[in-house]
Design a protein around this motif. Sequence first.
Motif, PDB file in Angstrom:
ATOM      1  N   THR A 120       0.817  -1.212   0.000  1.00  0.00           N
ATOM      2  CA  THR A 120       0.000   0.000   0.000  1.00  0.00           C
ATOM      3  C   THR A 120       0.850   1.261   0.000  1.00  0.00           C
ATOM      4  OG1 THR A 120      -1.733  -1.184   1.202  1.00  0.00           O
ATOM      5  CG2 THR A 120      -1.852   1.207   1.211  1.00  0.00           C
ATOM      6  N   THR A 121       1.954   1.255   0.743  1.00  0.00           N
ATOM      7  CA  THR A 121       2.816   2.436   0.785  1.00  0.00           C
ATOM      8  C   THR A 121       3.441   2.712  -0.574  1.00  0.00           C
ATOM      9  OG1 THR A 121       4.617   1.008   1.572  1.00  0.00           O
ATOM     10  CG2 THR A 121       3.349   2.218   3.230  1.00  0.00           C
ATOM     11  N   THR A 122       3.760   1.651  -1.305  1.00  0.00           N
ATOM     12  CA  THR A 122       4.319   1.811  -2.649  1.00  0.00           C
ATOM     13  C   THR A 122       3.296   2.449  -3.577  1.00  0.00           C
ATOM     14  OG1 THR A 122       5.766  -0.111  -2.379  1.00  0.00           O
ATOM     15  CG2 THR A 122       5.298   0.603  -4.636  1.00  0.00           C
ATOM     16  N   ILE A 123       2.041   1.998  -3.473  1.00  0.00           N
ATOM     17  CA  ILE A 123       0.979   2.551  -4.313  1.00  0.00           C
ATOM     18  C   ILE A 123       0.846   4.050  -4.064  1.00  0.00           C
ATOM     19  CG2 ILE A 123      -1.496   2.511  -4.799  1.00  0.00           C
ATOM     20  CD1 ILE A 123      -1.437  -0.464  -3.921  1.00  0.00           C
ATOM     21  N   ALA A 124       0.813   4.425  -2.794  1.00  0.00           N
ATOM     22  CA  ALA A 124       0.654   5.842  -2.452  1.00  0.00           C
ATOM     23  C   ALA A 124       1.812   6.674  -2.990  1.00  0.00           C
ATOM     24  CB  ALA A 124       0.544   5.992  -0.934  1.00  0.00           C
ATOM     25  N   THR A 125       3.024   6.166  -2.832  1.00  0.00           N
ATOM     26  CA  THR A 125       4.205   6.897  -3.292  1.00  0.00           C
ATOM     27  C   THR A 125       4.210   7.047  -4.800  1.00  0.00           C
ATOM     28  OG1 THR A 125       5.511   6.103  -1.413  1.00  0.00           O
ATOM     29  CG2 THR A 125       6.726   6.902  -3.330  1.00  0.00           C
ATOM     30  N   MET A 126       3.903   5.952  -5.511  1.00  0.00           N
ATOM     31  CA  MET A 126       3.943   5.984  -6.972  1.00  0.00           C
ATOM     32  C   MET A 126       2.813   6.835  -7.543  1.00  0.00           C
ATOM     33  SD  MET A 126       5.119   2.068  -7.882  1.00  0.00           S
ATOM     34  CE  MET A 126       5.659   2.429  -9.563  1.00  0.00           C
ATOM     35  N   LYS A 127       1.641   6.809  -6.892  1.00  0.00           N
ATOM     36  CA  LYS A 127       0.552   7.657  -7.360  1.00  0.00           C
ATOM     37  C   LYS A 127       0.904   9.126  -7.162  1.00  0.00           C
ATOM     38  CE  LYS A 127      -3.798   6.901  -6.866  1.00  0.00           C
ATOM     39  NZ  LYS A 127      -4.171   6.782  -8.294  1.00  0.00           N
ATOM     40  N   ALA A 128       1.508   9.437  -6.029  1.00  0.00           N
ATOM     41  CA  ALA A 128       1.858  10.826  -5.747  1.00  0.00           C
ATOM     42  C   ALA A 128       2.861  11.369  -6.754  1.00  0.00           C
ATOM     43  CB  ALA A 128       2.398  10.947  -4.328  1.00  0.00           C
ATOM     44  N   SER A 129       3.787  10.513  -7.168  1.00  0.00           N
ATOM     45  CA  SER A 129       4.809  10.944  -8.121  1.00  0.00           C
ATOM     46  C   SER A 129       4.408  10.698  -9.572  1.00  0.00           C
ATOM     47  CB  SER A 129       6.125  10.216  -7.835  1.00  0.00           C
ATOM     48  OG  SER A 129       5.983   8.819  -8.044  1.00  0.00           O
TER      49      SER A 129
END
Length: 602
Positions: free
Chosen positions: A317-326
């Motif tokens: 989930t943390t990866t998803i949030a980071t990649m969506k933000a960038s």
Amino acid sequence: MTGRTTGLKAAAAIGVLAVALAACGGGSGDSDSSDSGTPVKGGTLKIVGAGDVDHLDTASGYTTVADSLARAWARRLFSYKSSNDQAEGSQVVPDIATEVPTTANGGISADGKTYTVKMRPGVQWNTQPPRDVVADDVVRGLKRLCNPNPNGTSGGAGYYKQTIVGMSAYCDGFAKVKKDDAKAIADYQNGHDISGLSAKDDHTVVFKLTQPATDFLNILAMSFATPAPKEYDAYVPDSDEFRQHTISNGPYQITKYVATKEIDLGRNPAWKPETDTLRKAYVDGIQVTEGQASPDAAEQQVEAGTADLLWDHAVPTTTIATMKASKDKRLGIFPGANSNPMLRFNFQSPNNNKAMANLKVRQAIEYAVNKDALAKIYGGTAINKPLSTVLPPGSTGYQASDIYPSPNYQGDIAKCKATLAEGLKEVGVSNLSLTYVYRNSSNHPKVTQSVADNLKACGIQTKLVSTTPDDFYGKFLSATAPSKEGKWDIAAPGWVADWPGNNARAFLVPLFDGRTCGEGSTNYGCYNSPTTNKLIDQALKAKTQQEAAGLWTQADQQIMKDAAFVPFMVQLTPLTRSNRVHNALFSQTAQLYDYTNIWLSK
């Protein structure tokens, strides 16, 4: 479990990672796979994950990872085009078949009960010497579904027994054969016919159906319907010996299989590109490395480029949030078909004066649940959409509806309390306390606590019972005696359809047909409505998909009117890829990228 599981098998196995972020309906994937540059051939696609396939044999393989491999080495009559457009990717297309049969081209009889399928010449097995895949191989593949070996029988055999004339009787006889004797299995298989299944000639298969079935081509597009070469008669289905002697008709062949450690595929020299419109086969090889238990560690390998794709892990989930933000274009989020999790009611429970059989009590619970909060547990509404119907968006028969509305899907406690008061008066109970059994893995404890808090706010107490994923289904939901004894009142299983698009059968029949109640049933808690059952029967025998869709919609609406369950959400499938992966196209049946169309940067 560590592998994502679909359909009927999911009912028994969805758990730790199976559908933690499985697919759901609701639009096209937002991955940018329209890579610029000219595709190049070569290289090895590296895939990393935790566990093995459930079965390597296509007769019994019932996980998305098994399906992802089967697409590379085991072609069938029909399949789906891998696409990042949901509508395009959910249509049945020819694979070994020359065309999709219709009444107009003579492939489907006027009464909708006979299908004649023509096969492409030149699709070959990688035998020595290579030879064409013929109609007898298709017949053999379907006959193998009912073999008696528990490790090799097919969880999807029911679809074929429901539709093909004589299949059920053939399977009943097969069950009596010695399960560990390859010769006995082959002798029965070769000595008994299925009356509704025949090879008209080497390149023509004829299917006779018990009644019209507008989703029969979807059923034939499942990996269970993969042809089988005569060499398979020498092995007990999906035995260790079988797994070392697979025979390929696709662009790749299995060159190495080490259980729980590694699966390697290399090019199949018998494959002819001109016979295959679905697979470009750019890479020279595919390597699956197993034993990587940590999703975070596996994802780090993909980000570092030492691996290209995840196998059976959900993207953290943390990866998803980071990649969506960038706005990282290596993240794709794709639709599919599931209802996960959902709240099921045990209609058979004697507890609380049989309160779970009371419509008003169940309707009160419909109003209590905060679906927005549940979506946040799984990463938020960007990848989880609250659901208020049986069928998710993208499924035939889906029609947007919400007969238990609440602001922003956050629940309506006032409406819950008022409805509950009516129900308890009818039941003759002043206080309601429900036994809530839940899985002790993944996000399930958090989901359970959230729902329990919602129910408490409405005035419903819960007794929480923790159990393993296997016992959750085997000793509670699918077991007749514990259900009738009231060992559980409510529970939150999950469900993923076995195919995309025209898949209402794969939701409504196993989950809500009251005639399927019994030991091992996936109609958890035994909802049984004569009205719903009749609508299901009418939809199954409809002559057109449009007619069937209208009936499936009515059945969906009836189930919700009966408050047979509480749908929580449909979950999208996030996927990541390394920098060198290009042309990443989503396979809706595998819930993964299609390995056979990826090309790699040098």
